[in-house]
Design an enzyme around this catalytic site. Structure first.
Site, short mmCIF file in Angstrom:
data_model
loop_
_atom_site.label_atom_id
_atom_site.label_comp_id
_atom_site.label_asym_id
_atom_site.label_seq_id
_atom_site.Cartn_x
_atom_site.Cartn_y
_atom_site.Cartn_z
NE ARG A 34 -2.01 1.42 4.85
CZ ARG A 34 -3.09 0.74 5.24
NH1 ARG A 34 -3.91 0.23 4.35
NH2 ARG A 34 -3.36 0.58 6.53
CG HIS B 94 -6.26 3.64 2.24
ND1 HIS B 94 -6.25 4.98 1.90
CD2 HIS B 94 -4.98 3.33 2.58
CE1 HIS B 94 -5.01 5.45 2.03
NE2 HIS B 94 -4.22 4.47 2.43
CG ASP C 185 -14.74 -5.53 2.13
OD1 ASP C 185 -14.17 -4.41 2.13
OD2 ASP C 185 -15.52 -5.88 3.04
CB THR D 213 -15.36 -4.19 6.27
OG1 THR D 213 -14.90 -3.72 4.98
CG2 THR D 213 -16.88 -4.20 6.28
CD GLU E 237 13.57 5.43 1.49
OE1 GLU E 237 12.50 4.79 1.39
OE2 GLU E 237 14.54 5.27 0.73
CG ASP F 91 15.43 0.27 -3.21
OD1 ASP F 91 14.50 0.53 -2.41
OD2 ASP F 91 16.20 1.13 -3.67
CB SER G 100 15.54 2.30 0.14
OG SER G 100 14.28 2.75 -0.35
CG HIS H 62 4.85 4.12 2.36
ND1 HIS H 62 4.86 5.40 2.87
CD2 HIS H 62 3.54 3.72 2.39
CE1 HIS H 62 3.63 5.76 3.22
NE2 HIS H 62 2.82 4.76 2.94
CG ASN I 29 7.66 6.78 5.12
OD1 ASN I 29 6.61 6.72 4.48
ND2 ASN I 29 8.83 6.58 4.56
CB VAL J 293 11.11 6.03 -2.31
CG1 VAL J 293 12.36 6.85 -2.01
CG2 VAL J 293 9.88 6.74 -1.77
N GLY K 291 12.35 2.74 -6.63
CA GLY K 291 12.10 1.34 -6.96
C GLY K 291 11.96 0.45 -5.75
#
Length: 334
Positions: free
Chosen positions: A59, A190, A249, A244, A85, A71, A73, A63, A91, A67, A69
């Site tokens: 994930r 998720h 899946d 699961t 951040e 990069d 950050s 995040h 976050n 924000v 692009g």
């Protein structure tokens, strides 16, 4: 003086801009041919050590890329002059496993010093997290640079809340030229991992200020969640995002159809007509979900900033700038 000039030249070379047109498969084939193998090896070890960590790393791409692009950050630690951040609203107490990226970077620096960007590490590691847990594998486009700074405000203002409804999510994704189909498929991230009680307390006890639970939750599932997250719970207690949680899946979508979505921002995808058809489709066809997920990850990975960048030596800290060096050099040689 000669070495000082070389230092400055190297900084200027690295401090350039990148765009999605610069990205390509095999970017490191000459400069660091084993880069992708090294990243996957570290991710395999992380999966064995703590399965949840790879879900967290996957994930990171969301995040980071939303924000300013892709990069890296989001990996920068705070400094006296910059709020990063990591403590942004979406976050704080949520993003974790930064140490896995540190391990990847350390391994790459040993093999190919100063070559592979932290932004590309996020892209490769996110892909590997999916592939190593049973999901699709794909060829990533590489060649990103790392940002020189970060913005806590930008992250807080951009990233969606677990309370978000489908309309909010659709509008956010459209800003990045990501379709409703992309939104639903990418929400399938998720499929692995866990979420905190903090993110669902309002669903269980005060949905929309009603003082009642979210009526979209299956009653039996709500009883499970009530036991996991009673009113007096430590809200950092975690529950599975789907049934699961260590296997990538399409069970996530099956759970949404059954009213067993953990987050409001998940279940809303089935209760909202514009997204429901995709949820139903992916709940029936895992192959199509995998295909759409890969397409969405590639599109998201192409989001780029037009700001200057570099290849950080440490993903948590921007490289020293020439101005700092001048200042230090002057102090040492009055």
């Amino acid at each position: 003086m000669f070495f000082f000039l070389i230092f400055v030249i190297n900084i200027l070379i690295l401090t350039t801009s990148s765009s999605s047109s610069d990205l390509r498969p095999g970017f490191y084939s000459n400069t660091c041919p084993n880069a992708e193998i090294i990243v996957r090896d570290v991710m395999k070890k992380a999966l064995i050590r703590e399965p949840r960590s790879v879900a967290s790393i996957m994930r990171f791409q969301f995040h980071d890329c939303f924000v300013n692009g892709c990069d890296a950050s989001m990996l920068l630690d705070d400094t006296p002059s910059m709020l990063g951040e990591k403590l942004a609203l979406s976050n704080i107490n949520s993003l974790r496993s930064f140490e896995v990226v540190d391990e990847v970077k350390e391994a790459l620096e040993k093999a190919c010093p100063g070559v592979v960007s932290c932004a590309d590490i996020i892209i490769m590691a996110s892909r590997d997290a999916v592939a190593l847990t049973g999901g699709p594998d794909w060829e990533v486009r590489l060649g990103r640079l790392d940002s020189l700074t970060a913005s806590q405000d930008n992250s807080s203002n951009i990233m969606p809340s677990p309370r978000s409804n489908a309309t909010t999510l659709i509008n956010l994704f459209q800003k990045y030229n990501l379709s409703v189909k992309d939104l639903v498929a990418l929400s399938g991230s998720h499929s692995i991992g866990k979420g905190r009680c903090f993110s669902i307390m309002f669903r269980l006890y005060n949905q929309s200020g009603s003082g009642k639970p979210d009526p979209a939750i299956d009653p039996a599932f709500r009883n499970e969640l009530n036991k996991l997250c009673p009113l007096d719970v430590d809200q950092n207690v975690t529950g599975n995002l789907d049934s699961t949680p260590v296997i990538f899946d399409n069970q996530y979508f099956k759970d949404l159809v059954a009213g067993r979505g953990f987050l409001n921002s998940d279940q809303t995808l089935y209760t909202f007509p514009q997204t429901r058809e995709f949820v139903s489709f992916y709940s029936r066809d895992q192959t199509e979900f995998f295909k759409a997920f890969v397409e969405g990850m590639l599109k998201m990975g192409d989001l780029q900033s037009d700001q200057p960048g570099e290849v950080r030596r440490n993903c948590r800290v921007a490289n020293p700038r020439p101005a700092h060096f001048f200042s230090e050099h002057k102090m040492q040689n009055p």
